[in-house]
Design a protein around this motif. Structure first.
Motif, PDB file in Angstrom:
ATOM      1  N   PRO A   1       0.815  -1.219   0.000  1.00  0.00           N
ATOM      2  CA  PRO A   1       0.000   0.000   0.000  1.00  0.00           C
ATOM      3  C   PRO A   1       0.843   1.261   0.000  1.00  0.00           C
ATOM      4  CG  PRO A   1       0.030  -0.984   2.191  1.00  0.00           C
ATOM      5  CD  PRO A   1       0.734  -1.954   1.279  1.00  0.00           C
TER       6      PRO A   1
ATOM      7  N   PHE B   1      -1.126   3.685   3.720  1.00  0.00           N
ATOM      8  CA  PHE B   1      -2.315   2.942   4.151  1.00  0.00           C
ATOM      9  C   PHE B   1      -3.281   3.858   4.881  1.00  0.00           C
ATOM     10  CE2 PHE B   1      -4.450   0.094   7.284  1.00  0.00           C
ATOM     11  CZ  PHE B   1      -5.231  -0.588   6.362  1.00  0.00           C
TER      12      PHE B   1
ATOM     13  N   PRO C   1      -7.433   4.205  -1.692  1.00  0.00           N
ATOM     14  CA  PRO C   1      -6.414   3.193  -1.446  1.00  0.00           C
ATOM     15  C   PRO C   1      -5.685   2.832  -2.741  1.00  0.00           C
ATOM     16  CG  PRO C   1      -8.501   2.571  -0.424  1.00  0.00           C
ATOM     17  CD  PRO C   1      -8.786   3.718  -1.329  1.00  0.00           C
TER      18      PRO C   1
ATOM     19  N   TYR D   1      -2.162   0.518  -4.358  1.00  0.00           N
ATOM     20  CA  TYR D   1      -1.130  -0.498  -4.127  1.00  0.00           C
ATOM     21  C   TYR D   1      -0.283  -0.619  -5.383  1.00  0.00           C
ATOM     22  CZ  TYR D   1      -4.051  -2.010  -0.164  1.00  0.00           C
ATOM     23  OH  TYR D   1      -4.773  -2.056   1.005  1.00  0.00           O
TER      24      TYR D   1
ATOM     25  N   ALA E   1      -3.465  -3.641   5.179  1.00  0.00           N
ATOM     26  CA  ALA E   1      -2.196  -2.964   5.414  1.00  0.00           C
ATOM     27  C   ALA E   1      -1.004  -3.752   4.889  1.00  0.00           C
ATOM     28  CB  ALA E   1      -2.015  -2.689   6.903  1.00  0.00           C
TER      29      ALA E   1
END
Length: 237
Positions: free
Chosen positions: A37, A40, A134, A136, A175
């Motif tokens: 992430p 986070f 979010p 990633y 996370a």
């Protein structure tokens, strides 16, 4: 239409717990490898997958001028990903050139995207980390995607971090990691993951109190069942 009760369940469980639930069903390779992430947000990322696939760029097709094309697949993907979905990018596990940057990810956020995942890298990563959406990726990457990647297909089957992702599969990020839940079993897996999480919370409390894990985790001694039931009632779980 995505079942919101699945989202609600998955918001409170871990990728690790879901990985175990999937393993019980014979699915061993559902965690997207090599992604972490950016900043986070303190909450899970959950939503059905909307996919974008990159192939190796070829010089006669990917000059800087192609970004002026309103039908460029990367731009169209950002503008067509449905609200509440997670955009998943197949960047061939190659972070030498960026999958996207902060402007496109900001646009995805404003349109209601639930998150974004790439097995490559994002440019402007520090800025993306500060956004509410979010995100990633594998590592920061500054060169434009055109230098190495061509966006070629929207919302078809892809591979991301060595995992097959089909449109509509349910994506969960926490996370630590991101996992892919096949859409057809997302309801039962999410329900089981909630139950597993309740028991795991009970176990953590008992272990902190000095309890041995033998017979407790996994539960092989029936004596722990009555204790768990009492704990669950006491804690409203």
């Amino acid at each position: 239409m995505f079942d919101e009760k699945i989202r609600d369940r998955l918001m409170g469980v871990s990728v690790a717990t879901v990985a175990t639930a999937l393993f019980k069903r014979g699915l061993r390779n559902q965690v997207i490898q090599g992604v972490r992430p950016l900043g986070f947000k303190g909450r899970n990322m959950v939503g059905p997958a909307y996919t974008l696939r990159y192939i190796p760029a070829r010089e006669d097709r990917n000059g800087i001028e192609v970004f002026r094309n309103p039908d460029h697949p990367q731009r169209v993907a950002i503008e067509s990903c449905p609200a509440g979905h997670v955009m998943v990018m197949d960047s061939r596990k190659d972070a030498r050139a960026a999958s996207a940057g902060d402007i496109l990810i900001t646009r995805l956020m404003v349109r209601g995207g639930a998150g974004v995942v790439s097995d490559g890298g994002f440019r402007d990563a520090a800025t993306i980390a500060e956004l509410e959406i979010p995100a990633y990726h594998s590592r920061p990457s500054s060169p434009t995607n055109l230098t190495l990647h061509e966006a070629i297909e929207l919302n078809g089957p892809i591979g991301c971090g060595d995992v097959a992702v089909f449109p509509g599969d349910v994506i969960l990020g926490d996370a630590d990691n991101v996992i892919v839940i096949p859409s057809g079993i997302a309801d039962e897996v999410s329900a089981e993951a909630v139950e597993m999480t309740v028991y795991e919370d009970f176990v953590v409390e008992r272990v902190k109190a000095g309890e041995t894990i033998i017979g407790l985790y996994p539960r092989t001694k029936d004596e722990h069942l009555a204790t768990f039931d009492a704990w669950r009632k006491e804690n409203g779980r």
